[in-house]
Design a protein around this motif. Structure first.
Motif, PDB file in Angstrom:
ATOM      1  N   ASN A 188     -27.321 -23.396  49.129  1.00  0.00           N
ATOM      2  CA  ASN A 188     -26.816 -24.720  48.746  1.00  0.00           C
ATOM      3  C   ASN A 188     -25.312 -24.636  48.579  1.00  0.00           C
ATOM      4  O   ASN A 188     -24.717 -23.571  48.703  1.00  0.00           O
ATOM      5  CB  ASN A 188     -27.477 -25.173  47.447  1.00  0.00           C
ATOM      6  CG  ASN A 188     -27.132 -24.236  46.303  1.00  0.00           C
ATOM      7  OD1 ASN A 188     -25.963 -24.043  45.979  1.00  0.00           O
ATOM      8  ND2 ASN A 188     -28.152 -23.616  45.705  1.00  0.00           N
ATOM      9  N   SER A 189     -24.716 -25.744  48.284  1.00  0.00           N
ATOM     10  CA  SER A 189     -23.275 -25.702  48.014  1.00  0.00           C
ATOM     11  C   SER A 189     -22.995 -26.271  46.631  1.00  0.00           C
ATOM     12  O   SER A 189     -22.057 -27.008  46.414  1.00  0.00           O
ATOM     13  CB  SER A 189     -22.521 -26.481  49.097  1.00  0.00           C
ATOM     14  OG  SER A 189     -23.117 -27.752  49.252  1.00  0.00           O
ATOM     15  N   ASN A 190     -23.867 -25.919  45.697  1.00  0.00           N
ATOM     16  CA  ASN A 190     -23.682 -26.371  44.324  1.00  0.00           C
ATOM     17  C   ASN A 190     -22.444 -25.746  43.692  1.00  0.00           C
ATOM     18  O   ASN A 190     -22.021 -24.662  44.082  1.00  0.00           O
ATOM     19  CB  ASN A 190     -24.885 -25.968  43.454  1.00  0.00           C
ATOM     20  CG  ASN A 190     -26.144 -26.691  43.893  1.00  0.00           C
ATOM     21  OD1 ASN A 190     -26.078 -27.660  44.642  1.00  0.00           O
ATOM     22  ND2 ASN A 190     -27.292 -26.199  43.442  1.00  0.00           N
ATOM     23  N   ALA A 191     -21.923 -26.477  42.698  1.00  0.00           N
ATOM     24  CA  ALA A 191     -20.800 -25.924  41.955  1.00  0.00           C
ATOM     25  C   ALA A 191     -21.277 -24.826  41.012  1.00  0.00           C
ATOM     26  O   ALA A 191     -20.519 -23.950  40.626  1.00  0.00           O
ATOM     27  CB  ALA A 191     -20.105 -27.023  41.166  1.00  0.00           C
ATOM     28  N   ALA A 192     -22.559 -24.868  40.661  1.00  0.00           N
ATOM     29  CA  ALA A 192     -23.108 -23.854  39.762  1.00  0.00           C
ATOM     30  C   ALA A 192     -23.346 -22.564  40.545  1.00  0.00           C
ATOM     31  O   ALA A 192     -23.459 -22.581  41.758  1.00  0.00           O
ATOM     32  CB  ALA A 192     -24.415 -24.351  39.152  1.00  0.00           C
ATOM     33  N   PRO A 193     -23.456 -21.448  39.823  1.00  0.00           N
ATOM     34  CA  PRO A 193     -23.771 -20.191  40.507  1.00  0.00           C
ATOM     35  C   PRO A 193     -25.140 -20.273  41.179  1.00  0.00           C
ATOM     36  O   PRO A 193     -25.942 -21.151  40.858  1.00  0.00           O
ATOM     37  CB  PRO A 193     -23.791 -19.164  39.371  1.00  0.00           C
ATOM     38  CG  PRO A 193     -23.064 -19.793  38.235  1.00  0.00           C
ATOM     39  CD  PRO A 193     -23.262 -21.266  38.383  1.00  0.00           C
ATOM     40  N   ASP A 194     -25.401 -19.326  42.077  1.00  0.00           N
ATOM     41  CA  ASP A 194     -26.671 -19.310  42.808  1.00  0.00           C
ATOM     42  C   ASP A 194     -27.866 -19.241  41.861  1.00  0.00           C
ATOM     43  O   ASP A 194     -28.883 -19.883  42.079  1.00  0.00           O
ATOM     44  CB  ASP A 194     -26.701 -18.112  43.759  1.00  0.00           C
ATOM     45  CG  ASP A 194     -25.622 -18.214  44.830  1.00  0.00           C
ATOM     46  OD1 ASP A 194     -25.354 -19.353  45.264  1.00  0.00           O
ATOM     47  OD2 ASP A 194     -25.046 -17.180  45.208  1.00  0.00           O
ATOM     48  N   PHE A 195     -27.745 -18.423  40.816  1.00  0.00           N
ATOM     49  CA  PHE A 195     -28.789 -18.352  39.794  1.00  0.00           C
ATOM     50  C   PHE A 195     -28.210 -18.927  38.506  1.00  0.00           C
ATOM     51  O   PHE A 195     -27.655 -18.200  37.676  1.00  0.00           O
ATOM     52  CB  PHE A 195     -29.239 -16.904  39.575  1.00  0.00           C
ATOM     53  CG  PHE A 195     -29.969 -16.324  40.745  1.00  0.00           C
ATOM     54  CD1 PHE A 195     -31.290 -16.645  41.006  1.00  0.00           C
ATOM     55  CD2 PHE A 195     -29.323 -15.444  41.602  1.00  0.00           C
ATOM     56  CE1 PHE A 195     -31.966 -16.109  42.094  1.00  0.00           C
ATOM     57  CE2 PHE A 195     -29.989 -14.900  42.692  1.00  0.00           C
ATOM     58  CZ  PHE A 195     -31.317 -15.240  42.942  1.00  0.00           C
ATOM     59  N   PRO A 196     -28.351 -20.251  38.322  1.00  0.00           N
ATOM     60  CA  PRO A 196     -27.669 -20.907  37.200  1.00  0.00           C
ATOM     61  C   PRO A 196     -28.103 -20.360  35.842  1.00  0.00           C
ATOM     62  O   PRO A 196     -27.267 -20.158  34.963  1.00  0.00           O
ATOM     63  CB  PRO A 196     -28.079 -22.383  37.337  1.00  0.00           C
ATOM     64  CG  PRO A 196     -28.797 -22.512  38.635  1.00  0.00           C
ATOM     65  CD  PRO A 196     -29.140 -21.160  39.137  1.00  0.00           C
ATOM     66  N   GLU A 197     -29.400 -20.080  35.689  1.00  0.00           N
ATOM     67  CA  GLU A 197     -29.862 -19.644  34.365  1.00  0.00           C
ATOM     68  C   GLU A 197     -29.343 -18.255  34.022  1.00  0.00           C
ATOM     69  O   GLU A 197     -29.169 -17.922  32.846  1.00  0.00           O
ATOM     70  CB  GLU A 197     -31.395 -19.654  34.306  1.00  0.00           C
ATOM     71  CG  GLU A 197     -31.957 -21.065  34.377  1.00  0.00           C
ATOM     72  CD  GLU A 197     -33.340 -21.082  35.009  1.00  0.00           C
ATOM     73  OE1 GLU A 197     -33.411 -20.837  36.238  1.00  0.00           O
ATOM     74  OE2 GLU A 197     -34.310 -21.319  34.287  1.00  0.00           O
ATOM     75  N   ALA A 198     -29.120 -17.457  35.049  1.00  0.00           N
ATOM     76  CA  ALA A 198     -28.576 -16.119  34.805  1.00  0.00           C
ATOM     77  C   ALA A 198     -27.057 -16.127  34.908  1.00  0.00           C
ATOM     78  O   ALA A 198     -26.410 -15.121  34.615  1.00  0.00           O
ATOM     79  CB  ALA A 198     -29.162 -15.132  35.815  1.00  0.00           C
ATOM     80  N   GLY A 199     -26.505 -17.274  35.338  1.00  0.00           N
ATOM     81  CA  GLY A 199     -25.051 -17.360  35.518  1.00  0.00           C
ATOM     82  C   GLY A 199     -24.537 -16.403  36.572  1.00  0.00           C
ATOM     83  O   GLY A 199     -23.447 -15.847  36.464  1.00  0.00           O
ATOM     84  N   LEU A 200     -25.350 -16.210  37.602  1.00  0.00           N
ATOM     85  CA  LEU A 200     -25.066 -15.154  38.572  1.00  0.00           C
ATOM     86  C   LEU A 200     -24.854 -15.717  39.973  1.00  0.00           C
ATOM     87  O   LEU A 200     -25.670 -16.485  40.482  1.00  0.00           O
ATOM     88  CB  LEU A 200     -26.245 -14.172  38.583  1.00  0.00           C
ATOM     89  CG  LEU A 200     -26.127 -12.973  39.506  1.00  0.00           C
ATOM     90  CD1 LEU A 200     -25.044 -12.050  39.023  1.00  0.00           C
ATOM     91  CD2 LEU A 200     -27.454 -12.233  39.571  1.00  0.00           C
ATOM     92  N   GLU A 201     -23.752 -15.305  40.586  1.00  0.00           N
ATOM     93  CA  GLU A 201     -23.454 -15.695  41.956  1.00  0.00           C
ATOM     94  C   GLU A 201     -23.658 -14.479  42.868  1.00  0.00           C
ATOM     95  O   GLU A 201     -23.147 -13.391  42.597  1.00  0.00           O
ATOM     96  CB  GLU A 201     -21.997 -16.192  42.048  1.00  0.00           C
ATOM     97  CG  GLU A 201     -21.516 -16.553  43.427  1.00  0.00           C
ATOM     98  CD  GLU A 201     -22.033 -17.914  43.944  1.00  0.00           C
ATOM     99  OE1 GLU A 201     -22.708 -18.635  43.167  1.00  0.00           O
ATOM    100  OE2 GLU A 201     -21.759 -18.226  45.111  1.00  0.00           O
TER     101      GLU A 201
END
Length: 439
Positions: free
Chosen positions: A59-72
DNA sequence: GCATGATCATGC
DNA sequence: GCATGATCATGC
């Protein structure tokens, strides 16, 4: 998210990291197998990893790839330099800079930091002749910018923002900054965007980490790996560790091994010896220990029947030196009393060479006695000028002397008998067979 | 089939 | 430039 159970906990960075490490030293094809062929979309390796390995849609979200882990998650290519070192192949590209919005925040609320605070770096070795899914992953690790680096990155970010605020987004250049760059990103140089403080259209750019900065991460990661090897030494013997380096290749052909190592087999007669050094990691920590311990590496080639076609050669006889030596300080004594490491290959029905086993060996005392008699005989003959009368294989005394030179004209001076053909010490093939069948 | 002599690519 | 590790080639 798809409704099947994920092989990792998507809320935990360490769980995701642990799962991702199953890719270490493997390619995507090796890990997920045939599924890779059913993939219909096209995309770069990074997208394939997201979809086929982590099971989420790119995706091209502004959030990291794994939002709950805060991990890109970031995949990035490595290249092998001519000297064998590994380095970054290209810069690491992050999100596109939205000139219209980015200047409104401070660094700690910037799109860059919100998305890329914690990275899962997955470095793979790029090889021209392979397709994406066959690249081998070499470094996989969680990465957080060290504090002092983050300060420089903050300054870099500030410089980028200054230009936007000055209405000069179109003048942005990678040379403006140290670690964090604003690199062109788009189909071509004509992919343009508007900027807030100027009418001039600016080239679309994304945040990126410079190659040189990645090299620093890469180098320290590889050093970490070496440190871990040392950790392992506390629990295992040096011999066990060496042997373990070979076990994954047992039963594999030299072609498969060299492919796995990204090494092209040479044309030399010593090609499998050179391949073996590659398995040991020519540049790595272990070959260093190997050399320090002065271990004698020897490869053995067995026929399909298990017999040896060839005897085993050793360095040439120094005619002018042997006559001055005693057995115990002789070059020959030094050679045979080393610890040996045999790497044994055997031909299969298809005439391919297969790695059969490896073993350490030291010459037993009773054989050293025989080696001494052999050496005494050799020395006596050099003294007497009997250069064509050395111990032969047919004498069946475990060792013999045979020519070894560039060609028949390759000569060496002697004390009293002029120039003589270069010759070497050899282990009889039958003796080598006896050695390797004992273990 | 094997002993013996001859040779070769590589790396330092 | 040359030693090295290793295999090739010939001939009995």
């Amino acid at each position: 998210m798809v409704n099947h159970k994920l092989p990792y906990d998507q809320t935990s960075a360490t769980s995701i990291e642990a799962y991702s490490k199953t890719l270490l030293n493997q390619s995507l094809r090796e890990v997920i197998g045939e599924k890779v062929n059913s993939y219909q979309g096209k995309g770069k390796l990074g997208q394939l990893i997201e979809e086929l390995f982590f099971y989420y849609k790119p995706n091209s979200n502004a959030a990291p790839d794994f939002p709950e882990a805060g991990l890109e998650v970031k995949t990035s290519p490595l290249k092998k330099l001519k000297n064998g070192d590994i380095a970054s192949k290209e810069r690491l590209v992050f999100n596109i800079i939205n000139y219209q919005e980015e200047y409104k925040n401070d660094f700690y609320h910037s799109s860059f930091l919100l998305k890329n605070q914690l990275l899962l770096l997955m470095f793979f070795l790029h090889e021209k002749e392979k397709s994406d899914i066959d690249y081998t992953f070499k470094i996989i690790k969680l990465f957080k910018f060290p504090e002092k680096d983050l300060l420089i990155i903050k300054q870099d970010w500030g410089k980028i923002i200054e230009k936007i605020k000055a209405g000069k987004a179109h003048e942005l250049s990678e040379g403006d900054t140290l670690y964090l760059g604003a690199c062109p990103k788009g189909a071509n140089r004509n992919t343009l965007r508007t900027q807030p403080f100027s009418e001039v259209m600016a080239m679309q750019r994304a945040y990126s980490l410079k190659s040189k900065y990645l090299n620093y991460i890469i180098k320290s990661s590889l050093d970490d790996a070496a440190v871990k090897d040392v950790e392992v030494l506390r629990h295992k013997t040096f011999e066990d560790i060496i042997i373990e380096k070979f076990i994954p290749f047992y039963g594999k052909s030299i072609k498969e091994i060299s492919f796995k190592l990204n090494y092209s087999i040479s044309e030399a007669k010593s090609s499998i010896y050179l391949l073996t050094k590659e398995i040991l990691g020519v540049k790595g920590k272990f070959i260093e220990e190997f050399e320090k311990a002065d271990i004698q590496l020897k490869t053995v080639r067995l026929e399909t029947t298990g017999s040896l076609k060839e005897s085993m050669s050793f360095p040439q006889i120094q005619y002018q030196e042997i006559i001055l030596e005693d057995f115990l300080d002789s070059a020959w004594y030094e050679m045979i009393t080393k610890k040996f490491f045999f790497v044994i290959f055997q031909k299969n029905e298809k005439a391919e060479l297969i790695l059969k086993k490896v073993m350490f060996w030291t010459m037993p005392y009773e054989d050293i006695k025989i080696a001494e008699e052999f050496w005494m005989d050799t020395k006596a003959k050099v003294l007497n000028g009997e250069f064509d009368n050395f111990q032969r294989i047919t004498d069946n005394r475990k060792f013999h002397v045979r020519p070894k030179g560039a060609n028949a004209q390759d000569l060496m001076p002697t004390e009293k008998y002029g120039l003589q053909k270069k010759k070497s010490y050899w282990f009889n093939a039958s003796y080598v067979k006896e050695i390797i069948n004992k273990q």
